[in-house]
Design a protein around this motif. Structure first.
Motif, PDB file in Angstrom:
ATOM      1  N   ARG A 203     -25.573  32.007  65.786  1.00  0.00           N
ATOM      2  CA  ARG A 203     -25.471  30.548  65.607  1.00  0.00           C
ATOM      3  C   ARG A 203     -24.701  29.895  66.751  1.00  0.00           C
ATOM      4  O   ARG A 203     -25.106  28.846  67.265  1.00  0.00           O
ATOM      5  N   LYS A 204     -23.594  30.494  67.161  1.00  0.00           N
ATOM      6  CA  LYS A 204     -22.783  29.884  68.207  1.00  0.00           C
ATOM      7  C   LYS A 204     -23.544  29.816  69.526  1.00  0.00           C
ATOM      8  O   LYS A 204     -23.523  28.796  70.223  1.00  0.00           O
ATOM      9  N   THR A 205     -24.223  30.891  69.877  1.00  0.00           N
ATOM     10  CA  THR A 205     -24.975  30.912  71.126  1.00  0.00           C
ATOM     11  C   THR A 205     -26.117  29.913  71.101  1.00  0.00           C
ATOM     12  O   THR A 205     -26.298  29.125  72.040  1.00  0.00           O
ATOM     13  N   LEU A 206     -26.895  29.936  70.035  1.00  0.00           N
ATOM     14  CA  LEU A 206     -28.041  29.038  69.936  1.00  0.00           C
ATOM     15  C   LEU A 206     -27.596  27.574  69.905  1.00  0.00           C
ATOM     16  O   LEU A 206     -28.143  26.725  70.622  1.00  0.00           O
ATOM     17  N   GLY A 207     -26.604  27.271  69.089  1.00  0.00           N
ATOM     18  CA  GLY A 207     -26.178  25.890  68.930  1.00  0.00           C
ATOM     19  C   GLY A 207     -25.615  25.287  70.200  1.00  0.00           C
ATOM     20  O   GLY A 207     -25.980  24.169  70.582  1.00  0.00           O
ATOM     21  N   ALA A 211     -27.064  22.257  72.578  1.00  0.00           N
ATOM     22  CA  ALA A 211     -26.179  21.131  72.905  1.00  0.00           C
ATOM     23  C   ALA A 211     -26.082  20.933  74.416  1.00  0.00           C
ATOM     24  O   ALA A 211     -26.108  19.795  74.911  1.00  0.00           O
ATOM     25  N   LEU A 212     -25.983  22.041  75.158  1.00  0.00           N
ATOM     26  CA  LEU A 212     -25.922  21.941  76.619  1.00  0.00           C
ATOM     27  C   LEU A 212     -27.196  21.327  77.186  1.00  0.00           C
ATOM     28  O   LEU A 212     -27.155  20.606  78.191  1.00  0.00           O
ATOM     29  N   TRP A 379     -23.759  20.856  63.598  1.00  0.00           N
ATOM     30  CA  TRP A 379     -24.536  21.907  62.932  1.00  0.00           C
ATOM     31  C   TRP A 379     -23.985  23.287  63.270  1.00  0.00           C
ATOM     32  O   TRP A 379     -23.827  24.151  62.396  1.00  0.00           O
ATOM     33  N   THR A 380     -23.691  23.498  64.535  1.00  0.00           N
ATOM     34  CA  THR A 380     -23.199  24.806  64.979  1.00  0.00           C
ATOM     35  C   THR A 380     -21.893  25.169  64.305  1.00  0.00           C
ATOM     36  O   THR A 380     -21.672  26.330  63.916  1.00  0.00           O
ATOM     37  N   GLU A 381     -21.016  24.200  64.148  1.00  0.00           N
ATOM     38  CA  GLU A 381     -19.680  24.456  63.616  1.00  0.00           C
ATOM     39  C   GLU A 381     -19.585  24.201  62.117  1.00  0.00           C
ATOM     40  O   GLU A 381     -18.479  24.087  61.571  1.00  0.00           O
TER      41      GLU A 381
END
Length: 399
Positions: A203-207, A211-212, A379-381
């Protein structure tokens, strides 16, 4: 670290050095539509995005240095092809080839950093790299203007050819191989699918990657429109490179600030606060009905605030996305690079094509992309900003 910074900066150089020469380049090839000059940048970004899915897995399998060497050689061939381009279509194809080659140093640079660093240390290194990365856009338009004055626009591509060969020699002499043979796995369909599944399933990598992509859309919107805004709207003429460099230098200042703050405050706190600042500045500007031709000082102040926040966001989002990707750093770097470049090129093209002899499309684009970035981070967090490292375990994996 200086070599890594040069590898990252090669892309910025290949874009920004020719901004002052875009009217001469399209004029030499008989292009009459003013907004078509942006395609010289867009074609490069398309090749840059397309190359990264190839270079990342190959660097995981065969090592970082062989992939870097091949990529720099492709970049050099693309620069040579642009020099002799007989048509605008040929020029765009040469630029796409340049971008495809430049994807290798970008992917390898991020993978090497991840091979050697993690967590906040990685963010500090990324901040240093970002500072050098931004110095290039500060100087590149002025360098391009000087080259055109001394010769003509093909000399710009000759300069890029020379820089790529210098980087190739420097890497051959000074860059150690950071991907040991025992960590290299067979390049098979199953292995690639497993590595990609790990990347998109985290999730952290994808999100933070998504965002980037939105954030880089703001950067590419500005780069694609800057020459027309400062020259056509504000009539700066020969002062355009200086103004472009002054705005770009704000990102370098922010990257230096990040390197001093991230160790104490953490990547999330710094980047999330900066993102809120970016969204506030851009949305308030859009809601206030920013005029199409505001005073130059007001417009530059808006850009300075926006890009200072950008400089605090980008290196931390990069580090947050790459942190869980130790064994598949090449695949993760290529996935991140492909998506962020493709998204940035698309959004930059979208905003750039809306240029109507005013700054309004750019300011509205900043606001929309900033809001989308914030939504993605929420969403990521799990709906909570500025989460501490100890609280990360409460955030589920994607899928």
């Amino acid at each position: 670290m200086a070599l890594i910074a040069l590898m990252m900066a090669l892309t910025a150089l290949a874009i920004d050095i020719m901004l002052p020469a875009l009217p001469e380049i399209v004029g030499a090839h008989g292009v009459t539509e003013p907004n078509d000059r942006q395609l010289v940048v867009t074609a490069y970004l398309i090749g840059f995005a397309a190359g990264q899915p190839f270079h990342g897995p190959l660097s995981d399998r065969f090592g970082r240095k062989p992939v870097l060497t091949v990529g720099l050689l492709i970049f050099a061939v693309g620069a040579a092809a642009a020099i002799v381009a007989p048509s605008f279509a040929w020029m765009l194809a040469a630029r796409a080839l340049q971008g495809f080659g430049a994807a290798a140093p970008r992917v390898v640079a991020i993978a090497v950093i991840r091979d050697r660093f993690a967590g906040r240390d990685m963010s500090r290194v990324m901040s240093f790299v970002m500072m050098v990365f931004i110095i290039v856009p500060v100087l590149a338009p002025t360098l391009g203007e000087g080259i055109v004055r001394l010769g003509s626009w093909p000399w710009i591509f000759a300069a890029l050819l020379l820089v790529s060969l210098l980087a190739l020699g420097w890497a051959a002499l000074r860059l150690p191989e950071t991907r040991p043979p025992e960590d290299r796995e067979p390049l098979s369909g199953a292995q690639l699918r497993a590595a990609l599944a790990q990347v998109v399933g985290t999730r952290k990598t994808l999100g933070y990657t998504v965002a980037l992509g939105f954030m880089f859309g703001t950067l590419m919107s500005y780069i694609g429109s800057a020459q027309q805004i400062f020259v056509d709207v504000y009539g700066l003429g020969e002062l355009f490179p200086l103004m472009f460099g002054a705005v770009s230098s704000v990102v370098a200042l922010a990257a230096f600030t990040n390197s001093r703050l991230v160790g104490r405050l953490g990547m999330r706190r710094v980047s999330h606060l900066a993102l809120l600042g970016f969204v506030a500045a851009s949305v308030l500007t859009a809601v206030a009905g920013f005029p199409g031709h505001p005073p130059l000082a007001a417009f530059v102040a808006f850009l300075a605030v926006s890009f200072y926040c950008f400089g605090l966001v980008a290196p931390n989002f990069n580090a947050l996305a790459m942190e869980p990707m130790g064994r598949v750093a090449g695949m993760a770097s290529s996935f991140m690079g492909f998506y962020t470049t493709a998204a940035g090129a698309f959004f930059g093209w979208l905003v750039g094509q809306a240029f109507d002899d005013s700054v309004r499309p750019l300011t509205v684009g900043f606001a929309a992309l900033g809001v989308l970035t914030l939504a993605c981070v929420l969403w990521t967090e799990g709906g909570r900003l500025m989460r501490t490292r100890e609280e990360e375990t409460a955030v589920p994996r994607a899928g």
